[in-house]
Motif scaffolding. Structure first.
Motif, PDB file in Angstrom:
ATOM      1  N   TYR A 121      14.847   3.737  12.145  1.00  0.00           N
ATOM      2  CA  TYR A 121      16.051   2.969  12.504  1.00  0.00           C
ATOM      3  C   TYR A 121      17.248   3.884  12.753  1.00  0.00           C
ATOM      4  CZ  TYR A 121      13.023  -0.622  10.703  1.00  0.00           C
ATOM      5  OH  TYR A 121      11.942  -1.428  10.498  1.00  0.00           O
ATOM      6  N   MET A 122      17.002   5.189  12.693  1.00  0.00           N
ATOM      7  CA  MET A 122      18.070   6.154  12.985  1.00  0.00           C
ATOM      8  C   MET A 122      17.893   6.627  14.434  1.00  0.00           C
ATOM      9  SD  MET A 122      19.643   6.212  10.188  1.00  0.00           S
ATOM     10  CE  MET A 122      19.043   4.631   9.610  1.00  0.00           C
ATOM     11  N   PRO A 123      18.975   7.023  15.102  1.00  0.00           N
ATOM     12  CA  PRO A 123      18.840   7.434  16.511  1.00  0.00           C
ATOM     13  C   PRO A 123      18.047   8.726  16.690  1.00  0.00           C
ATOM     14  CG  PRO A 123      21.135   7.549  15.756  1.00  0.00           C
ATOM     15  CD  PRO A 123      20.361   6.921  14.656  1.00  0.00           C
TER      16      PRO A 123
ATOM     17  N   LEU B 272      19.970   3.421  -2.634  1.00  0.00           N
ATOM     18  CA  LEU B 272      21.093   3.345  -1.694  1.00  0.00           C
ATOM     19  C   LEU B 272      20.647   2.564  -0.464  1.00  0.00           C
ATOM     20  CD1 LEU B 272      23.488   6.174  -0.594  1.00  0.00           C
ATOM     21  CD2 LEU B 272      22.084   5.066   1.153  1.00  0.00           C
ATOM     22  N   ASP B 273      21.480   1.675   0.006  1.00  0.00           N
ATOM     23  CA  ASP B 273      21.148   0.927   1.219  1.00  0.00           C
ATOM     24  C   ASP B 273      22.441   0.608   1.980  1.00  0.00           C
ATOM     25  OD1 ASP B 273      18.329  -0.749   1.973  1.00  0.00           O
ATOM     26  OD2 ASP B 273      20.158  -1.418   3.001  1.00  0.00           O
ATOM     27  N   SER B 274      22.346   0.558   3.301  1.00  0.00           N
ATOM     28  CA  SER B 274      23.553   0.257   4.082  1.00  0.00           C
ATOM     29  C   SER B 274      23.888  -1.229   4.030  1.00  0.00           C
ATOM     30  CB  SER B 274      23.371   0.706   5.540  1.00  0.00           C
ATOM     31  OG  SER B 274      22.237   0.076   6.082  1.00  0.00           O
ATOM     32  N   SER B 275      22.928  -2.040   3.617  1.00  0.00           N
ATOM     33  CA  SER B 275      23.150  -3.491   3.612  1.00  0.00           C
ATOM     34  C   SER B 275      23.687  -3.971   2.256  1.00  0.00           C
ATOM     35  CB  SER B 275      21.823  -4.209   3.926  1.00  0.00           C
ATOM     36  OG  SER B 275      21.843  -5.512   3.410  1.00  0.00           O
TER      37      SER B 275
ATOM     38  N   GLY C 298      17.626   3.759   1.692  1.00  0.00           N
ATOM     39  CA  GLY C 298      17.156   2.538   2.360  1.00  0.00           C
ATOM     40  C   GLY C 298      16.276   1.762   1.397  1.00  0.00           C
ATOM     41  N   CYS C 299      16.804   1.525   0.188  1.00  0.00           N
ATOM     42  CA  CYS C 299      15.980   0.971  -0.904  1.00  0.00           C
ATOM     43  C   CYS C 299      15.606  -0.484  -0.688  1.00  0.00           C
ATOM     44  CB  CYS C 299      16.699   1.136  -2.236  1.00  0.00           C
ATOM     45  SG  CYS C 299      18.256   0.208  -2.336  1.00  0.00           S
ATOM     46  N   GLY C 300      16.242  -1.159   0.270  1.00  0.00           N
ATOM     47  CA  GLY C 300      15.930  -2.572   0.482  1.00  0.00           C
ATOM     48  C   GLY C 300      16.217  -3.374  -0.776  1.00  0.00           C
ATOM     49  N   PRO C 301      15.330  -4.322  -1.128  1.00  0.00           N
ATOM     50  CA  PRO C 301      15.599  -5.186  -2.288  1.00  0.00           C
ATOM     51  C   PRO C 301      15.244  -4.560  -3.637  1.00  0.00           C
ATOM     52  CG  PRO C 301      13.620  -5.906  -1.155  1.00  0.00           C
ATOM     53  CD  PRO C 301      14.142  -4.741  -0.359  1.00  0.00           C
TER      54      PRO C 301
ATOM     55  N   VAL D 287       0.865  -1.190   0.000  1.00  0.00           N
ATOM     56  CA  VAL D 287       0.000   0.000   0.000  1.00  0.00           C
ATOM     57  C   VAL D 287       0.898   1.236   0.000  1.00  0.00           C
ATOM     58  CG1 VAL D 287      -1.712   1.292   1.345  1.00  0.00           C
ATOM     59  CG2 VAL D 287      -1.827  -1.208   1.261  1.00  0.00           C
ATOM     60  N   ARG D 288       1.932   1.176   0.841  1.00  0.00           N
ATOM     61  CA  ARG D 288       2.872   2.301   0.958  1.00  0.00           C
ATOM     62  C   ARG D 288       3.575   2.541  -0.372  1.00  0.00           C
ATOM     63  NH1 ARG D 288       6.753   1.320   5.785  1.00  0.00           N
ATOM     64  NH2 ARG D 288       8.253   0.368   4.421  1.00  0.00           N
ATOM     65  N   GLN D 289       4.033   1.444  -0.989  1.00  0.00           N
ATOM     66  CA  GLN D 289       4.764   1.586  -2.260  1.00  0.00           C
ATOM     67  C   GLN D 289       3.862   2.190  -3.352  1.00  0.00           C
ATOM     68  OE1 GLN D 289       7.752  -1.236  -3.339  1.00  0.00           O
ATOM     69  NE2 GLN D 289       6.999  -1.399  -5.433  1.00  0.00           N
TER      70      GLN D 289
ATOM     71  N   ALA E 220      12.414   8.076   1.400  1.00  0.00           N
ATOM     72  CA  ALA E 220      12.970   7.434   2.611  1.00  0.00           C
ATOM     73  C   ALA E 220      11.807   6.720   3.282  1.00  0.00           C
ATOM     74  CB  ALA E 220      13.583   8.477   3.534  1.00  0.00           C
ATOM     75  N   SER E 221      11.599   5.493   2.856  1.00  0.00           N
ATOM     76  CA  SER E 221      10.420   4.755   3.315  1.00  0.00           C
ATOM     77  C   SER E 221      10.850   3.620   4.243  1.00  0.00           C
ATOM     78  CB  SER E 221       9.706   4.226   2.067  1.00  0.00           C
ATOM     79  OG  SER E 221       8.960   3.098   2.348  1.00  0.00           O
ATOM     80  N   GLY E 222      10.265   3.591   5.428  1.00  0.00           N
ATOM     81  CA  GLY E 222      10.623   2.550   6.404  1.00  0.00           C
ATOM     82  C   GLY E 222      12.064   2.689   6.837  1.00  0.00           C
ATOM     83  N   LEU E 223      12.518   3.911   7.048  1.00  0.00           N
ATOM     84  CA  LEU E 223      13.939   4.126   7.313  1.00  0.00           C
ATOM     85  C   LEU E 223      14.238   4.943   8.576  1.00  0.00           C
ATOM     86  CD1 LEU E 223      16.845   3.797   6.184  1.00  0.00           C
ATOM     87  CD2 LEU E 223      16.500   5.915   4.935  1.00  0.00           C
ATOM     88  N   ILE E 224      13.549   6.061   8.737  1.00  0.00           N
ATOM     89  CA  ILE E 224      13.961   7.009   9.796  1.00  0.00           C
ATOM     90  C   ILE E 224      13.784   6.406  11.194  1.00  0.00           C
ATOM     91  CG2 ILE E 224      11.784   8.306  10.109  1.00  0.00           C
ATOM     92  CD1 ILE E 224      13.612  10.888   9.956  1.00  0.00           C
TER      93      ILE E 224
ATOM     94  N   GLY F 167      25.576   2.449   1.086  1.00  0.00           N
ATOM     95  CA  GLY F 167      25.905   3.734   1.718  1.00  0.00           C
ATOM     96  C   GLY F 167      25.056   3.974   2.950  1.00  0.00           C
ATOM     97  N   ASP F 168      25.398   5.029   3.653  1.00  0.00           N
ATOM     98  CA  ASP F 168      24.675   5.403   4.865  1.00  0.00           C
ATOM     99  C   ASP F 168      23.761   6.588   4.539  1.00  0.00           C
ATOM    100  OD1 ASP F 168      23.815   6.220   7.328  1.00  0.00           O
ATOM    101  OD2 ASP F 168      25.826   6.519   8.189  1.00  0.00           O
ATOM    102  N   CYS F 169      22.480   6.445   4.806  1.00  0.00           N
ATOM    103  CA  CYS F 169      21.519   7.498   4.451  1.00  0.00           C
ATOM    104  C   CYS F 169      21.819   8.824   5.160  1.00  0.00           C
ATOM    105  CB  CYS F 169      20.103   7.038   4.759  1.00  0.00           C
ATOM    106  SG  CYS F 169      19.825   6.693   6.500  1.00  0.00           S
TER     107      CYS F 169
HETATM  108  C1  LIG Z   1      12.199  -1.574   6.580  1.00  0.00           C
HETATM  109  S1  LIG Z   1      13.347  -1.678   5.248  1.00  0.00           S
HETATM  110  C2  LIG Z   1      12.518  -0.622   4.099  1.00  0.00           C
HETATM  111  C3  LIG Z   1      12.814  -0.972   2.675  1.00  0.00           C
HETATM  112  C4  LIG Z   1      12.058  -0.140   1.649  1.00  0.00           C
HETATM  113  N1  LIG Z   1      12.492   1.250   1.677  1.00  0.00           N
HETATM  114  C5  LIG Z   1      10.565  -0.199   1.858  1.00  0.00           C
HETATM  115  O1  LIG Z   1       9.932   0.823   2.085  1.00  0.00           O
HETATM  116  O2  LIG Z   1       9.991  -1.282   1.760  1.00  0.00           O
HETATM  117  C6  LIG Z   1      14.680  -0.635   5.806  1.00  0.00           C
HETATM  118  C7  LIG Z   1      15.869  -0.614   4.877  1.00  0.00           C
HETATM  119  O3  LIG Z   1      16.730   0.449   5.305  1.00  0.00           O
HETATM  120  C8  LIG Z   1      18.067  -0.007   5.246  1.00  0.00           C
HETATM  121  N2  LIG Z   1      18.884   0.790   6.173  1.00  0.00           N
HETATM  122  C9  LIG Z   1      18.957   0.691   7.519  1.00  0.00           C
HETATM  123  N3  LIG Z   1      19.826   1.607   8.002  1.00  0.00           N
HETATM  124  C10 LIG Z   1      20.303   2.296   6.942  1.00  0.00           C
HETATM  125  C11 LIG Z   1      21.238   3.357   6.789  1.00  0.00           C
HETATM  126  N4  LIG Z   1      21.878   3.907   7.831  1.00  0.00           N
HETATM  127  N5  LIG Z   1      21.484   3.829   5.547  1.00  0.00           N
HETATM  128  C12 LIG Z   1      20.875   3.279   4.469  1.00  0.00           C
HETATM  129  N6  LIG Z   1      19.989   2.262   4.553  1.00  0.00           N
HETATM  130  C13 LIG Z   1      19.704   1.769   5.767  1.00  0.00           C
HETATM  131  C14 LIG Z   1      17.973  -1.477   5.607  1.00  0.00           C
HETATM  132  O4  LIG Z   1      19.098  -2.196   5.193  1.00  0.00           O
HETATM  133  C15 LIG Z   1      16.675  -1.891   4.895  1.00  0.00           C
HETATM  134  O5  LIG Z   1      16.935  -2.325   3.605  1.00  0.00           O
END
Ligand SMILES: C[S@@+](CC[C@H](N)C(=O)[O-])C[C@H]1O[C@@H](n2cnc3c(N)ncnc32)[C@H](O)[C@@H]1O
Length: 275
Positions: free
Chosen positions: A129-131, A78-81, A58-61, A34-36, A123-127, A106-108
């Motif tokens: 996970y940041m402090p 871009l993704d850190s993984s 944080g593009c994931g797959p 739905v989000r996508q 930046a979907s499903g990303l922030i 890379g690091d977002c």
């Molecule tokens: C919940 S998934 C979201 C994937 C996709 N954006 C979505 O909306 O379905 C979070 C993604 O953010 C990536 N991620 C986590 N910390 C990150 C960082 N510091 N920089 C870039 N990507 C990061 C993870 O590896 C993961 O692929």
């Protein structure tokens, strides 16, 4: 690196394959789709495919990129993984859009990419996970061109299933409960992967405060919607996701009612102000 950032980086890298299979590919009714769909709609509305450059943080797959490539968009994921980036590259080769999308590790919060070089950032499903929010918002502002758009979502602290999250986090630590959940997932719903054990709790946002903070960072609000009206949080939402009738997805109509404030997720489009 702060704990939540380090633990989530490790988690997504270690579980990239099963995360992709579990959340995205095997559950076509999962709220992430739905989000996508909403993100794509916003991009179609605001960004010109022939001239607009997009960066998906944080593009994931790389599933959003796949959909955008179908509509002739190009850009960078871009993704850190490294494992997520490998999956994205694999998908792009297989579906033949490697000429349109480049995938980088890379690091977002510190991308090292050139300032003012993108028309749109996602930046979907990303922030969560940041402090904190500040560093990512500053980096997004730096990377966007004048009038560029940031499409970002946050987890709504007042969301119904968000409130239950804390409870399920603790329930998942009780061996017998996680065993029962896994039994149901694997044997009854024929899911391929087990419920995951997060070693951290993703952050949650007060929506109004987030909007206020984004203004302080130089953005103006152009669109927002609440999403994620699942009855139970993951992994317990599987019961409703996989039952016939698709109840979780059907509840998305609530985004247009006063009950929207209980949606688990808040998607917002912000424009970079330069005044
Ligand atoms: C919940 S998934 C979201 C994937 C996709 N954006 C979505 O909306 O379905 C979070 C993604 O953010 C990536 N991620 C986590 N910390 C990150 C960082 N510091 N920089 C870039 N990507 C990061 C993870 O590896 C993961 O692929």
């Amino acid at each position: 690196m702060d704990d939540i950032k380090r633990l989530s980086f490790q988690y997504f890298d270690d579980h990239a394959n099963e995360y992709t299979e579990d959340y995205y590919l095997s559950q076509q009714t999962h709220p992430k789709w739905v989000r996508q769909k909403s993100i794509k709609k916003l991009i179609l509305k605001h960004i010109n495919p022939s001239s607009g450059s997009i960066l998906n943080l944080g593009c994931g797959p790389g599933l959003l990129e796949e959909e955008l490539a179908d509509s002739a968009y190009q850009g960078i994921g871009l993704d850190s993984s490294p494992e997520m980036i490998r999956l994205s590259n694999e998908r792009a080769s297989f579906k033949k859009y490697k000429d349109k999308w480049k995938f980088i590790v890379g690091d977002c919060e510190r991308t090292g990419l050139q300032s003012s070089s993108f028309d749109c950032l996602v930046a979907s499903g990303l922030i969560e996970y940041m402090p904190e929010d500040r560093t990512l918002l500053d980096e997004a502002y730096r990377l966007l061109k004048k009038d560029g758009i940031l499409i970002i979502n946050v987890t709504n602290i007042l969301g119904w299933s968000t409130c239950l999250n804390r409870l399920t986090y603790h329930l998942k630590r009780i061996g017998v409960i996680i065993s029962i959940a896994n039994f149901i997932k694997l044997n009854i719903f024929k899911e391929k992967v087990r419920a995951k054990d997060l070693k951290f709790i993703p952050r949650k946002h007060r929506v109004k405060k987030f909007l206020k903070d984004s203004k302080k960072h130089g953005f103006s609000h152009i669109y927002s919607e609440y999403q994620g009206f699942t009855i139970l949080p993951a992994p317990f939402d599987i019961i409703f996701n996989l039952l016939p009738g698709n109840l979780n997805s059907r509840l998305e109509f609530l985004k247009d009612t006063p009950l929207r404030y209980f949606g688990a997720s808040y998607l917002v489009a912000l424009r970079k102000r330069t005044d």
